[in-house]
Structure formats: structure tokens, C-alpha cells
Design a protein around this motif. Structure first.
Motif, PDB file in Angstrom:
ATOM      1  N   ALA A  63      73.058   4.898 -16.264  1.00  0.00           N
ATOM      2  CA  ALA A  63      72.305   5.724 -16.310  1.00  0.00           C
ATOM      3  C   ALA A  63      70.769   4.761 -16.505  1.00  0.00           C
ATOM      4  O   ALA A  63      69.737   5.080 -15.810  1.00  0.00           O
ATOM      5  N   ARG A  64      71.072   3.932 -17.636  1.00  0.00           N
ATOM      6  CA  ARG A  64      69.775   3.308 -18.105  1.00  0.00           C
ATOM      7  C   ARG A  64      69.292   2.172 -16.804  1.00  0.00           C
ATOM      8  O   ARG A  64      68.280   2.142 -16.458  1.00  0.00           O
ATOM      9  N   TYR A  65      70.313   1.823 -16.206  1.00  0.00           N
ATOM     10  CA  TYR A  65      70.097   1.048 -15.151  1.00  0.00           C
ATOM     11  C   TYR A  65      69.384   1.877 -13.941  1.00  0.00           C
ATOM     12  O   TYR A  65      68.364   1.344 -13.205  1.00  0.00           O
ATOM     13  N   GLN A  66      70.075   2.885 -13.567  1.00  0.00           N
ATOM     14  CA  GLN A  66      69.309   3.864 -12.438  1.00  0.00           C
ATOM     15  C   GLN A  66      68.239   4.025 -12.903  1.00  0.00           C
ATOM     16  O   GLN A  66      67.105   4.261 -11.712  1.00  0.00           O
ATOM     17  N   ASN A  67      67.531   4.310 -14.092  1.00  0.00           N
ATOM     18  CA  ASN A  67      66.367   4.890 -14.400  1.00  0.00           C
ATOM     19  C   ASN A  67      65.343   3.489 -14.164  1.00  0.00           C
ATOM     20  O   ASN A  67      64.229   3.728 -13.561  1.00  0.00           O
ATOM     21  N   HIS A  68      65.765   2.216 -14.603  1.00  0.00           N
ATOM     22  CA  HIS A  68      65.174   1.274 -14.205  1.00  0.00           C
ATOM     23  C   HIS A  68      64.718   0.975 -12.531  1.00  0.00           C
ATOM     24  O   HIS A  68      63.622   0.646 -12.338  1.00  0.00           O
ATOM     25  N   VAL A  69      65.834   1.232 -11.827  1.00  0.00           N
ATOM     26  CA  VAL A  69      65.596   1.008 -10.522  1.00  0.00           C
ATOM     27  C   VAL A  69      64.721   1.964  -9.976  1.00  0.00           C
ATOM     28  O   VAL A  69      63.666   1.499  -8.951  1.00  0.00           O
ATOM     29  N   SER A  70      64.685   3.143 -10.275  1.00  0.00           N
ATOM     30  CA  SER A  70      63.713   4.274 -10.009  1.00  0.00           C
ATOM     31  C   SER A  70      62.485   4.081 -10.126  1.00  0.00           C
ATOM     32  O   SER A  70      61.282   4.239  -9.553  1.00  0.00           O
ATOM     33  N   THR A  71      62.315   3.333 -11.637  1.00  0.00           N
ATOM     34  CA  THR A  71      60.869   3.196 -11.992  1.00  0.00           C
ATOM     35  C   THR A  71      60.262   1.978 -11.167  1.00  0.00           C
ATOM     36  O   THR A  71      59.314   2.121 -10.505  1.00  0.00           O
ATOM     37  N   MET A  72      61.145   1.040 -10.847  1.00  0.00           N
ATOM     38  CA  MET A  72      60.693  -0.123  -9.924  1.00  0.00           C
ATOM     39  C   MET A  72      60.460   0.313  -8.559  1.00  0.00           C
ATOM     40  O   MET A  72      59.459  -0.263  -7.985  1.00  0.00           O
ATOM     41  N   LYS A  73      61.141   1.110  -8.085  1.00  0.00           N
ATOM     42  CA  LYS A  73      61.168   1.695  -6.716  1.00  0.00           C
ATOM     43  C   LYS A  73      59.736   2.481  -6.642  1.00  0.00           C
ATOM     44  O   LYS A  73      58.910   2.292  -5.731  1.00  0.00           O
ATOM     45  N   GLU A  74      59.249   3.165  -7.708  1.00  0.00           N
ATOM     46  CA  GLU A  74      57.903   4.018  -7.734  1.00  0.00           C
ATOM     47  C   GLU A  74      56.786   2.902  -7.632  1.00  0.00           C
ATOM     48  O   GLU A  74      56.016   3.291  -6.941  1.00  0.00           O
ATOM     49  N   GLN A  75      56.996   1.572  -8.222  1.00  0.00           N
ATOM     50  CA  GLN A  75      56.134   0.757  -8.284  1.00  0.00           C
ATOM     51  C   GLN A  75      56.146  -0.318  -7.268  1.00  0.00           C
ATOM     52  O   GLN A  75      55.019  -1.023  -7.070  1.00  0.00           O
ATOM     53  N   GLY A  76      57.303  -0.298  -6.526  1.00  0.00           N
ATOM     54  CA  GLY A  76      57.374  -0.838  -5.363  1.00  0.00           C
ATOM     55  C   GLY A  76      57.748  -2.408  -5.785  1.00  0.00           C
ATOM     56  O   GLY A  76      57.456  -3.426  -5.006  1.00  0.00           O
ATOM     57  N   LYS A  77      58.674  -2.548  -6.967  1.00  0.00           N
ATOM     58  CA  LYS A  77      58.866  -4.029  -7.243  1.00  0.00           C
ATOM     59  C   LYS A  77      60.138  -4.364  -7.391  1.00  0.00           C
ATOM     60  O   LYS A  77      61.014  -3.296  -7.586  1.00  0.00           O
ATOM     61  N   CYS A  78      60.582  -5.195  -7.072  1.00  0.00           N
ATOM     62  CA  CYS A  78      62.084  -5.544  -7.374  1.00  0.00           C
ATOM     63  C   CYS A  78      62.629  -5.553  -8.797  1.00  0.00           C
ATOM     64  O   CYS A  78      61.819  -5.710  -9.641  1.00  0.00           O
ATOM     65  N   PRO A  79      63.897  -4.557  -8.677  1.00  0.00           N
ATOM     66  CA  PRO A  79      64.323  -4.163 -10.081  1.00  0.00           C
ATOM     67  C   PRO A  79      64.880  -5.589 -10.845  1.00  0.00           C
ATOM     68  O   PRO A  79      64.832  -5.609 -12.016  1.00  0.00           O
ATOM     69  N   ASP A  80      65.145  -6.755 -10.173  1.00  0.00           N
ATOM     70  CA  ASP A  80      65.798  -7.749 -10.816  1.00  0.00           C
ATOM     71  C   ASP A  80      64.798  -8.581 -11.441  1.00  0.00           C
ATOM     72  O   ASP A  80      65.070  -8.948 -12.576  1.00  0.00           O
ATOM     73  N   CYS A  81      63.652  -8.953 -10.967  1.00  0.00           N
ATOM     74  CA  CYS A  81      62.649  -9.774 -11.211  1.00  0.00           C
ATOM     75  C   CYS A  81      61.373  -9.156 -11.639  1.00  0.00           C
ATOM     76  O   CYS A  81      60.574  -9.682 -12.207  1.00  0.00           O
ATOM     77  N   GLU A  82      61.307  -7.889 -11.604  1.00  0.00           N
ATOM     78  CA  GLU A  82      60.201  -6.944 -12.114  1.00  0.00           C
ATOM     79  C   GLU A  82      58.895  -7.210 -11.407  1.00  0.00           C
ATOM     80  O   GLU A  82      58.005  -7.211 -11.746  1.00  0.00           O
ATOM     81  N   GLY A  83      58.972  -7.906  -9.945  1.00  0.00           N
ATOM     82  CA  GLY A  83      57.810  -8.103  -8.988  1.00  0.00           C
ATOM     83  C   GLY A  83      57.523  -9.683  -9.511  1.00  0.00           C
ATOM     84  O   GLY A  83      56.438  -9.808  -8.696  1.00  0.00           O
ATOM     85  N   ARG A  84      58.051 -10.528 -10.047  1.00  0.00           N
ATOM     86  CA  ARG A  84      57.375 -11.607 -10.139  1.00  0.00           C
ATOM     87  C   ARG A  84      57.822 -12.552  -9.264  1.00  0.00           C
ATOM     88  O   ARG A  84      57.075 -13.489  -8.903  1.00  0.00           O
ATOM     89  N   GLY A  85      58.838 -12.376  -8.642  1.00  0.00           N
ATOM     90  CA  GLY A  85      59.478 -13.171  -7.277  1.00  0.00           C
ATOM     91  C   GLY A  85      60.321 -14.169  -8.108  1.00  0.00           C
ATOM     92  O   GLY A  85      60.756 -14.971  -7.031  1.00  0.00           O
ATOM     93  N   TYR A  86      60.415 -14.547  -9.268  1.00  0.00           N
ATOM     94  CA  TYR A  86      61.414 -15.528  -9.723  1.00  0.00           C
ATOM     95  C   TYR A  86      62.186 -15.020 -11.112  1.00  0.00           C
ATOM     96  O   TYR A  86      61.480 -13.936 -11.524  1.00  0.00           O
ATOM     97  N   THR A  87      63.279 -15.613 -11.370  1.00  0.00           N
ATOM     98  CA  THR A  87      63.845 -14.962 -12.613  1.00  0.00           C
ATOM     99  C   THR A  87      63.947 -16.359 -13.459  1.00  0.00           C
ATOM    100  O   THR A  87      63.796 -17.520 -13.183  1.00  0.00           O
ATOM    101  N   VAL A  88      63.705 -15.994 -14.719  1.00  0.00           N
ATOM    102  CA  VAL A  88      63.754 -17.040 -15.957  1.00  0.00           C
ATOM    103  C   VAL A  88      65.004 -17.005 -16.786  1.00  0.00           C
ATOM    104  O   VAL A  88      65.444 -15.945 -16.895  1.00  0.00           O
ATOM    105  N   TYR A  89      65.621 -18.122 -16.803  1.00  0.00           N
ATOM    106  CA  TYR A  89      66.776 -18.361 -17.696  1.00  0.00           C
ATOM    107  C   TYR A  89      66.468 -19.378 -18.656  1.00  0.00           C
ATOM    108  O   TYR A  89      65.668 -20.043 -18.808  1.00  0.00           O
ATOM    109  N   PRO A  90      67.336 -19.018 -20.043  1.00  0.00           N
ATOM    110  CA  PRO A  90      67.132 -20.061 -21.007  1.00  0.00           C
ATOM    111  C   PRO A  90      67.422 -21.184 -20.571  1.00  0.00           C
ATOM    112  O   PRO A  90      68.036 -21.701 -19.812  1.00  0.00           O
TER     113      PRO A  90
END
Length: 76
Positions: free
Chosen positions: A21-48
Motif C-alpha cells: 500500500a505504501r509503494y502504491q501510494n508512492h507510485v500514484s504521487t510520482m504519477k501526479e508529478q510526472g516523475k519516475c518512482p524509482d529515482c524520483e525524477g532525478r534520472g539516476y540512482t545513488v548507491y552507498p
């Protein structure tokens, strides 16, 4: 003993439902903003940092680096 196992499974199922449910909420929020749910619109992912990698950011595999929800949805 069987009753304890049933309680543990109920707890695991509740946790998994909450997590989904938390993941689906995140995806719907990102959809409203037009951003990728994985990177939150940055275009890259950061790993430790670790001892095997000299750099810690990579192009987002979900949107292929664009950061757009439409590209993420197309890749699914």
C-alpha cells in the motif's frame, strides 16, 4: 505450536500489505508529478559507496535516465 505459526503468518501478511500500500501510494504521487518512482525524477540512482565501486550514481534503470513517469511506465 500451530497457533503461533498462524499468528506469525498473519503478522507477515499484514506487513506485506502495508508495504505494498505504501509503494502504491508512492507510485500514484510520482504519477501526479510526472516523475519516475524509482529515482524520483532525478534520472539516476545513488548507491552507498563500497570497496568494489569507485562511483556511486548510475543511470536509473526504471526510466533509462529521463526521470519521467511515462518512460518508467513504458519500461514496466
Amino acid at each position: 505450536m500451530k497457533n503461533d505459526e498462524v499468528k506469525k503468518m498473519g503478522l507477515l501478511n499484514s506487513f506485506n500489505q502495508w508495504k505494498e500500500a505504501r509503494y502504491q501510494n508512492h507510485v500514484s504521487t510520482m504519477k501526479e508529478q510526472g516523475k519516475c518512482p524509482d529515482c524520483e525524477g532525478r534520472g539516476y540512482t545513488v548507491y552507498p559507496y563500497n570497496e568494489f565501486a569507485y562511483f556511486n550514481s548510475f543511470e536509473c534503470p526504471g526510466c533509462q535516465g529521463s526521470g519521467h513517469y511515462a518512460d518508467w511506465e513504458e519500461m514496466r
